[in-house]
Every structure is written in C-alpha cells, then in structure tokens.
Motif scaffolding. Sequence first.
Motif, mmCIF file in Angstrom:
data_model
loop_
_atom_site.group_PDB
_atom_site.id
_atom_site.type_symbol
_atom_site.label_atom_id
_atom_site.label_comp_id
_atom_site.label_asym_id
_atom_site.label_seq_id
_atom_site.Cartn_x
_atom_site.Cartn_y
_atom_site.Cartn_z
ATOM 1 N N GLY A 1 0.792 -1.214 0.000
ATOM 2 C CA GLY A 1 0.000 0.000 0.000
ATOM 3 C C GLY A 1 0.827 1.268 0.000
ATOM 4 N N SER A 2 2.157 1.148 0.091
ATOM 5 C CA SER A 2 3.016 2.334 0.136
ATOM 6 C C SER A 2 3.965 2.435 -1.051
ATOM 7 N N MET A 3 4.028 1.423 -1.906
ATOM 8 C CA MET A 3 5.004 1.439 -2.999
ATOM 9 C C MET A 3 4.709 2.541 -4.013
ATOM 10 N N LYS A 4 3.441 2.912 -4.183
ATOM 11 C CA LYS A 4 3.131 4.011 -5.091
ATOM 12 C C LYS A 4 3.834 5.277 -4.617
ATOM 13 N N GLU A 5 3.762 5.539 -3.305
ATOM 14 C CA GLU A 5 4.416 6.728 -2.744
ATOM 15 C C GLU A 5 5.935 6.620 -2.821
ATOM 16 N N VAL A 6 6.467 5.404 -2.617
ATOM 17 C CA VAL A 6 7.916 5.216 -2.740
ATOM 18 C C VAL A 6 8.361 5.580 -4.154
ATOM 19 N N ASN A 7 7.577 5.155 -5.157
ATOM 20 C CA ASN A 7 7.924 5.457 -6.552
ATOM 21 C C ASN A 7 7.775 6.939 -6.873
ATOM 22 N N LEU A 8 6.867 7.639 -6.175
ATOM 23 C CA LEU A 8 6.668 9.075 -6.398
ATOM 24 C C LEU A 8 7.644 9.934 -5.606
ATOM 25 N N LEU A 9 8.295 9.344 -4.619
ATOM 26 C CA LEU A 9 9.169 10.085 -3.707
ATOM 27 C C LEU A 9 10.240 10.932 -4.404
ATOM 28 N N PRO A 10 10.903 10.426 -5.455
ATOM 29 C CA PRO A 10 11.940 11.257 -6.093
ATOM 30 C C PRO A 10 11.430 12.614 -6.569
ATOM 31 N N GLY A 11 10.172 12.696 -6.956
ATOM 32 C CA GLY A 11 9.613 13.961 -7.406
ATOM 33 C C GLY A 11 9.439 14.982 -6.290
ATOM 34 N N TYR A 12 9.519 14.523 -5.036
ATOM 35 C CA TYR A 12 9.352 15.410 -3.882
ATOM 36 C C TYR A 12 10.689 15.766 -3.233
ATOM 37 N N LEU A 13 11.761 15.185 -3.730
ATOM 38 C CA LEU A 13 13.068 15.429 -3.116
ATOM 39 C C LEU A 13 13.740 16.657 -3.726
#
Length: 200
Positions: A85-97
Amino acid sequence: MSHPPLPPAPPQAPPRPPSWFPDPLDDSLLRYWDGYRWTFHTAARPVPAPSAPPPQQQAVQPSPVPAMRRDIVVALQNVRGVLVGSMKEVNLLPGYLRPEEQVLALTAAQGEGQGVLACTNRRLLFLFVGVVRRQFLEVDWNQTKHIFYSQATKTFSVYTTKFTKRAIPAFTVRVNNLNDANTIAHAAQSAAAAPRLDVV
C-alpha cells in the motif's frame, strides 16, 4: 346466361430450380431444394475466406520504466515491516526530493492514508497520494527539536518545539513496526543536527 369472366390468376413466381440453398432454419448449413420442396440432404455451408489482414502496424514500445534511485533501493532493503500500500508513494518520492537530497531510511506509515515516511539528509517527510486526497508533511532538520515514538499507539511524532506534555507535534503518523521506527530514528541521528528518538 353468361357468367362474368374470372379475374386473372395472380402471376406465380417462377419455380425455384433444384439446387443447394442456405438452410432457412440454420445459417451454418446448405439444404437441397429439389424444385418443389426442401429435402433432408444438408451440407456444411462454406465459410468465406477472411479478408486480407490490415497492414501490420509497428508495435508501440512501452516507455521504459525509470530505474529507482540507488539511495531509495538501499533504504528499501533495510525495511523490516511491510510496504504493502506504500510502494506508489515510494515510486513518487523522487519527485518530492530537493536537489542533492538523499534518502537515508524509509518505512510505511499511516497519516490520512497509507503512505511512506522518509528520513533524508535534509528533513523528515511523509507522503500519501490517494485518488481524492494527498498529504505531504515535512520538517527540516534545522527546525526539528524532538522525535517521539509511542509503542502503545505506534505513533511517530515530530516536534519543532521543546517536547512537553502540552507540546503539539509538527506532524504525527502511525508506524506499526518498531524496528522501522528505530531505523528512521538512527538515520535521523546520523543527519546533521538531528535529535534523538524517545520511545515509550
């Protein structure tokens, strides 16, 4: 006494010559017409040859999936809990760094939805992206004064003021795995000016 002439007979359809015709009750068959009636003789109706296939279109190549950042891969390898349930956010994380920001540790966490809690060399952040809602929380290390993890409620709280019983956290998320909370805390301690984690 003469009778009036009879009306002319309606013209009769010319008799159908004997031959094979499509069966009136089954489209997949031919039935033999003997010139007067349908017979019991049937045959499979030939299937028309398929029309020429359209010219082949060049296969569309899927766009390549970008490789996951090395720092995120290393952080994922240290996760002890479940990231379902969290892998979508893990994959989106680089865009927030931010530029040159490195992920030191991460884990699944619950805010307004199931997302990811990440510790970087610059800050602590939580990301949840739902269909209708999204939540992005962050506190830079130079603002963070205290981190608190409650084993009873499994909540991970970040304070920007001195911790007291009346202090209000900058953000609180639920982290179900104590080992992952400790991993986040140790990563936080390795970051510049990061506070320690109190566990109660």
